[in-house]
Scaffold this active site. Structure first.
Site, short mmCIF file in Angstrom:
data_model
loop_
_atom_site.label_atom_id
_atom_site.label_comp_id
_atom_site.label_asym_id
_atom_site.label_seq_id
_atom_site.Cartn_x
_atom_site.Cartn_y
_atom_site.Cartn_z
N CYS A 81 5.14 4.56 -4.03
CA CYS A 81 4.95 3.93 -5.22
C CYS A 81 3.90 4.48 -6.15
O CYS A 81 4.15 4.67 -7.35
CB CYS A 81 4.87 2.53 -4.99
SG CYS A 81 6.53 1.71 -4.41
N GLN A 89 0.92 -1.15 0.08
CA GLN A 89 -0.02 0.07 0.19
C GLN A 89 0.77 1.30 -0.11
O GLN A 89 0.27 2.41 0.49
CB GLN A 89 -1.04 0.10 1.23
CG GLN A 89 -2.40 -0.92 0.80
CD GLN A 89 -3.10 -0.54 -0.32
OE1 GLN A 89 -3.11 0.78 -0.51
NE2 GLN A 89 -3.69 -1.43 -0.92
N SER A 90 2.12 1.07 -0.55
CA SER A 90 2.85 2.25 -0.56
C SER A 90 2.41 3.51 -1.50
O SER A 90 1.99 3.55 -2.45
CB SER A 90 4.24 1.99 -1.29
OG SER A 90 5.01 3.21 -1.65
N ASN A 91 2.48 4.85 -0.63
CA ASN A 91 1.98 6.08 -1.21
C ASN A 91 2.99 6.46 -2.06
O ASN A 91 2.70 7.10 -3.09
CB ASN A 91 1.78 7.01 0.01
CG ASN A 91 0.61 6.55 1.03
OD1 ASN A 91 -0.65 6.29 0.53
ND2 ASN A 91 1.20 6.33 2.23
#
Ligand SMILES: *Cc1c(COP(=O)(O)O)cnc(C)c1O
Length: 339
Positions: free
Chosen positions: A81, A77-79
């Site tokens: 990325c 859930q990387s913001n």
């Protein structure tokens, strides 16, 4: 000290300045200091966030080097990325993401956005900090692409430039309001935001204030303690800019009291912060970063570590897409103000 930011390679991605507002109702409830909020959740790139500022400099560097493909890494859930995928799309670059974990059955939150933004996802199991990027680089290079690697969180000497500039932007807004803050409080995790803010404060701030990162990640940024990592990034960034300052550990304030059960594990601290800000201000913080940092701020006020003499600026670094995939963890428990 004159740093000519308009001479550094930079590509527009966001809508700046982001709004600066006051949390009147929330602060009244807590009976503590005045609290301002810097809305970097509203940067305008995809669903916003602090990585937009770093990417303006990182994408410019990639284009300057003639690269055609961006590669970066993060948690599922990387913001960071997701913001990178959006930035790459805007400048016609391919984007590959190395994400921790394995492919889920449905695409939720940032994963949905990554897909909509055209990124190619590589699932990397236990690794979420770019450990496998070099394999992807080798393969893409063999296929004739020219890849540009953005490190985990976009935190290097180029990404940090975004937050030097951000402090300049903030100081201009504070000047207009004639406000002198005592603290900036924000979630810190790969260190680029923190390092940039420290340098920005040295160059642009008109009064002294504490730059306090609330630690998010127990795993930290590698083999060395996190504050030393931020320190080394601040010093190497200053050196690259030929700024004659040497920071020491005393300049780096990381509050690690709110790590809970680790990165991305939602606890009562985050649940309460998310609901309290939503119910008093109509503003949403996320379960991983800003909810934890806001929980830390609430706790510091309740413990009397911040007083009514302080004026605190909470830097909202984004992350709202993660509210949806974390919905079960956010709803459970019994800590909502109205439950
Ligand atoms: C990445 C991120 C942070 C932390 O910023 P770093 O520069 O990596 O320390 C904080 N909040 C959100 C929402 C983020 O996505």
């Amino acid at each position: 000290m004159t740093i000519k930011f308009n001479q550094l390679p930079r590509k527009s991605l966001g809508l700046f300045p982001t709004p600066l507002a006051e949390l009147n109702h929330f602060a009244q409830y807590l009976k503590g200091p005045r609290i301002l909020i810097k809305r970097d959740d509203l940067t305008g790139l995809a669903l916003g966030g602090n990585k937009t500022r770093k990417l303006e400099f990182l994408i410019a560097d990639a284009l300057k080097q003639g690269c055609d493909t961006i590669i970066t890494a993060g948690a599922a859930q990387s913001n960071h990325c997701c913001q990178t995928a959006a930035a790459a799309a805007k400048y016609g670059l391919d984007c590959h993401l190395a994400l921790g974990g394995k492919a889920p059955d449905t695409l939720a939150g940032n994963l949905l956005l990554d897909d909509l933004l055209g990124a190619e996802i590589h699932w990397t199991g236990a690794f979420r900090k770019g450990e496998t990027i070099s394999d992807i680089v080798t393969k893409l290079t063999q296929e004739g692409y020219k890849p540009y690697v953005i490190p985990y969180g976009g935190s290097n000497e180029i990404g940090a430039l975004g937050f030097i500039e951000a402090i300049k932007e903030l100081q201009m807004q504070l000047d207009l309001l004639d406000i002198q803050i005592s603290h900036i409080i924000f979630p810190t995790s790969s260190g680029g935001t923190h390092a940039g803010m420290i340098i920005g404060k040295s160059i642009f701030a008109k009064n002294d204030f504490k730059v306090m990162g609330i630690g998010i990640d127990k795993g930290e940024a590698g083999d060395i303690p996190f504050d030393e990592h931020i320190l080394s990034l601040a010093n190497s960034t200053a050196e690259k800019l030929k700024i004659d300052i040497k920071y020491t550990l005393e300049d780096i304030i990381v509050n690690n009291e709110y790590l809970g059960d680790g990165y991305g594990v939602v606890g009562d601290l985050e649940r309460r912060a998310i609901r309290l800000l939503a119910e008093t201000e109509g503003i949403l913080v996320d379960p991983v970063y800003t909810g934890r940092a806001m929980g830390g701020l609430i706790s510091m006020i309740e413990k009397g570590e911040l007083s009514t003499k302080d004026i605190v600026l909470f830097w909202h670094t984004g992350g709202s897409p993660a509210l949806f995939p974390y919905s079960e963890e956010i709803i459970k428990g019994d800590s909502g103000e109205n439950q």
